[in-house]
Design an enzyme around this catalytic site. Structure first.
Site, mmCIF file in Angstrom:
data_model
loop_
_atom_site.group_PDB
_atom_site.id
_atom_site.type_symbol
_atom_site.label_atom_id
_atom_site.label_comp_id
_atom_site.label_asym_id
_atom_site.label_seq_id
_atom_site.Cartn_x
_atom_site.Cartn_y
_atom_site.Cartn_z
ATOM 1 N N ASP A 43 0.844 -1.199 0.000
ATOM 2 C CA ASP A 43 0.000 0.000 0.000
ATOM 3 C C ASP A 43 0.880 1.250 0.000
ATOM 4 O OD1 ASP A 43 -2.863 1.127 0.616
ATOM 5 O OD2 ASP A 43 -1.502 2.215 1.947
ATOM 6 N N TYR A 48 2.940 9.927 -0.512
ATOM 7 C CA TYR A 48 3.984 9.377 0.373
ATOM 8 C C TYR A 48 5.387 9.618 -0.209
ATOM 9 C CZ TYR A 48 0.135 6.586 2.458
ATOM 10 O OH TYR A 48 -1.048 6.159 3.046
ATOM 11 N N LYS A 73 -2.694 5.858 -4.437
ATOM 12 C CA LYS A 73 -3.844 6.756 -4.197
ATOM 13 C C LYS A 73 -3.655 8.083 -4.913
ATOM 14 C CE LYS A 73 -3.826 4.648 0.398
ATOM 15 N NZ LYS A 73 -2.426 4.569 0.837
ATOM 16 N N HIS A 106 -7.754 9.509 -2.409
ATOM 17 C CA HIS A 106 -7.131 9.442 -1.078
ATOM 18 C C HIS A 106 -7.981 10.082 0.019
ATOM 19 C CE1 HIS A 106 -2.863 9.204 0.825
ATOM 20 N NE2 HIS A 106 -3.777 9.062 1.757
HETATM 21 N N1 LIG Z 1 -5.431 6.219 3.464
HETATM 22 C C1 LIG Z 1 -4.916 6.987 4.389
HETATM 23 O O1 LIG Z 1 -5.282 8.158 4.542
HETATM 24 C C2 LIG Z 1 -3.867 6.420 5.283
HETATM 25 C C3 LIG Z 1 -3.476 7.129 6.440
HETATM 26 C C4 LIG Z 1 -2.519 6.544 7.262
HETATM 27 C C5 LIG Z 1 -1.958 5.326 6.936
HETATM 28 N N2 LIG Z 1 -2.324 4.668 5.783
HETATM 29 C C6 LIG Z 1 -1.739 3.353 5.415
HETATM 30 O O2 LIG Z 1 -1.790 2.482 6.536
HETATM 31 C C7 LIG Z 1 -0.480 2.024 6.839
HETATM 32 C C8 LIG Z 1 -0.316 1.706 8.325
HETATM 33 O O3 LIG Z 1 -0.564 2.822 9.130
HETATM 34 P P1 LIG Z 1 0.597 3.629 9.893
HETATM 35 O O4 LIG Z 1 1.856 3.563 9.126
HETATM 36 O O5 LIG Z 1 0.020 4.961 10.211
HETATM 37 O O6 LIG Z 1 0.762 2.921 11.293
HETATM 38 P P2 LIG Z 1 0.615 1.473 11.982
HETATM 39 O O7 LIG Z 1 0.822 0.382 11.010
HETATM 40 O O8 LIG Z 1 -0.642 1.531 12.785
HETATM 41 O O9 LIG Z 1 1.824 1.528 13.013
HETATM 42 C C9 LIG Z 1 3.155 1.637 12.606
HETATM 43 C C10 LIG Z 1 3.998 1.843 13.860
HETATM 44 O O10 LIG Z 1 3.925 0.653 14.666
HETATM 45 C C11 LIG Z 1 5.239 0.116 14.827
HETATM 46 N N3 LIG Z 1 5.122 -1.345 14.698
HETATM 47 C C12 LIG Z 1 4.793 -2.052 13.586
HETATM 48 N N4 LIG Z 1 4.732 -3.366 13.850
HETATM 49 C C13 LIG Z 1 5.042 -3.508 15.160
HETATM 50 C C14 LIG Z 1 5.168 -4.618 16.012
HETATM 51 N N5 LIG Z 1 4.945 -5.864 15.570
HETATM 52 N N6 LIG Z 1 5.516 -4.407 17.314
HETATM 53 C C15 LIG Z 1 5.725 -3.153 17.781
HETATM 54 N N7 LIG Z 1 5.621 -2.044 17.005
HETATM 55 C C16 LIG Z 1 5.284 -2.218 15.715
HETATM 56 C C17 LIG Z 1 6.070 0.709 13.706
HETATM 57 O O11 LIG Z 1 7.424 0.833 14.122
HETATM 58 P P3 LIG Z 1 8.720 0.574 13.163
HETATM 59 O O12 LIG Z 1 8.332 1.004 11.762
HETATM 60 O O13 LIG Z 1 9.747 1.445 13.781
HETATM 61 O O14 LIG Z 1 9.021 -0.890 13.253
HETATM 62 C C18 LIG Z 1 5.452 2.090 13.556
HETATM 63 O O15 LIG Z 1 5.943 2.980 14.533
HETATM 64 C C19 LIG Z 1 0.394 3.182 6.349
HETATM 65 O O16 LIG Z 1 1.752 2.874 6.294
HETATM 66 C C20 LIG Z 1 -0.264 3.489 5.023
HETATM 67 O O17 LIG Z 1 0.108 2.531 4.036
HETATM 68 C C21 LIG Z 1 -3.282 5.204 4.977
#
Ligand SMILES: NC(=O)c1ccc[n+]([C@@H]2O[C@H](COP(=O)([O-])OP(=O)(O)OC[C@H]3O[C@@H](n4cnc5c(N)ncnc54)[C@H](OP(=O)(O)O)[C@@H]3O)[C@@H](O)[C@H]2O)c1
Length: 269
Positions: A43, A48, A73, A106
């Site tokens: 994704d 990004y 997106k 998006h």
């Molecule tokens: N459509 C939209 O508007 C939108 C908005 C936000 C996000 N997204 C998508 O959703 C994806 C995920 O959301 P996100 O990046 O906001 O956050 P997330 O996946 O909820 O959390 C990521 C955080 O959690 C940590 N983490 C990951 N796996 C872990 C584990 N097993 N144990 C402990 N900590 C862990 C990561 O640390 P490290 O990386 O340091 O390991 C990072 O700090 C995004 O990357 C993006 O592709 C879309």
């Protein structure tokens, strides 16, 4: 890997790799690590600023493009028919692909109807396998439906144990729109929740694995992000167990309507 079927019959991997805030070589390395452990659903988004790096990691994996499910997106500046057509071309060039598996608007914006017309055309010519939206509430979808010929196949929204979005989830189910969860780990803020700690012990899994499994058990496509190879692997190891319905209900009950990101109803970029 488990798959869900979109309304047009396309199979979508239930677990995808999130890439928000991951840039440059960190992005190439993280996506390569993800591919190595088995992720095939990636994704990204134009905004990004890492589509090139995602494309590079996919190409350098040596695995055929057709094995991947790539989502990107269309950003808010690229609204209107022509702008969306152009944005699609740019994203494909960045990714080094001639088609997308899933292309999303998006964020809800004025002129979405015109952008959606472009998306429908790209879908009908086979350049996008499935089209959808992100951050749409029910009323945004109702607005889009006034002019859409084709209903979105996906809505990617924020979803976590603290934000279970039950009314929207029920609406999406009724409409046959697949829900995807962004920030499923609350950007790292889920790890202090006692119920999740208890369940991690009970299932002999990590808290992240419990939460990812909860998404899949609820029929939600989940998109965790990590740049840490051990966590990337850990987050993929969720296909050897299922939560009981009682434990799913315990996690559902953690809802506090807390967002880590913006609410499209009271925030604009
Ligand atoms: N459509 C939209 O508007 C939108 C908005 C936000 C996000 N997204 C998508 O959703 C994806 C995920 O959301 P996100 O990046 O906001 O956050 P997330 O996946 O909820 O959390 C990521 C955080 O959690 C940590 N983490 C990951 N796996 C872990 C584990 N097993 N144990 C402990 N900590 C862990 C990561 O640390 P490290 O990386 O340091 O390991 C990072 O700090 C995004 O990357 C993006 O592709 C879309």
């Amino acid at each position: 890997m488990e798959y869900f079927k979109l309304s047009n019959g396309i199979q979508i991997p239930a677990l995808g790799f999130g890439t928000w805030k991951v840039k440059g070589d960190d992005c190439v390395n993280a996506v390569k690590a993800a591919i190595e452990v088995g992720y095939r659903h990636i994704d990204t988004a134009w905004v990004y600023k890492n589509e090139k790096e995602v494309g590079q990691a996919i190409r350098e994996s040596g695995i055929p493009r057709s094995d991947f499910f790539i989502t990107t997106k269309c950003w808010n500046d690229h609204r209107g028919y022509e702008a969306t057509m152009k944005a699609f071309q740019v994203s494909c060039e960045n990714l080094g692909t001639d088609y997308l598996d899933l292309y999303l608007l998006h964020w809800p914006k004025p002129l979405d109807a015109e952008s959606w017309r472009a998306m429908e055309e790209l879908y009908e010519t086979g350049k996008i396998k499935a089209i959808g939206v992100s951050n749409y509430h029910q009323h945004h979808l109702e607005d889009l439906k006034k002019t859409a010929r084709i209903l979105p196949m996906v809505d990617q929204i924020e979803f976590s144990p603290r934000l279970t979005q039950e009314p929207l989830m029920a609406y999406l189910k009724d409409e046959g729109i697949q829900m995807e969860a962004w920030s499923p780990l609350m950007q790292g803020q889920i790890f202090d929740i006692d119920v999740l700690k208890e369940l991690a012990v009970k299932y002999n899994k990590s808290i992240a694995q419990i939460v990812l499994r909860w998404n899949i058990d609820k029929g939600v496509v989940v998109l965790p992000k990590s740049v840490t190879p051990s966590r990337i692997k850990e987050n993929f190891e969720v296909f050897d167990f299922k939560l009981s319905s009682e434990d799913i209900a315990r996690i559902n009950a953690l809802n506090q309507n807390i967002r880590t990101g913006a609410d499209p109803d009271n925030f604009d970029f």
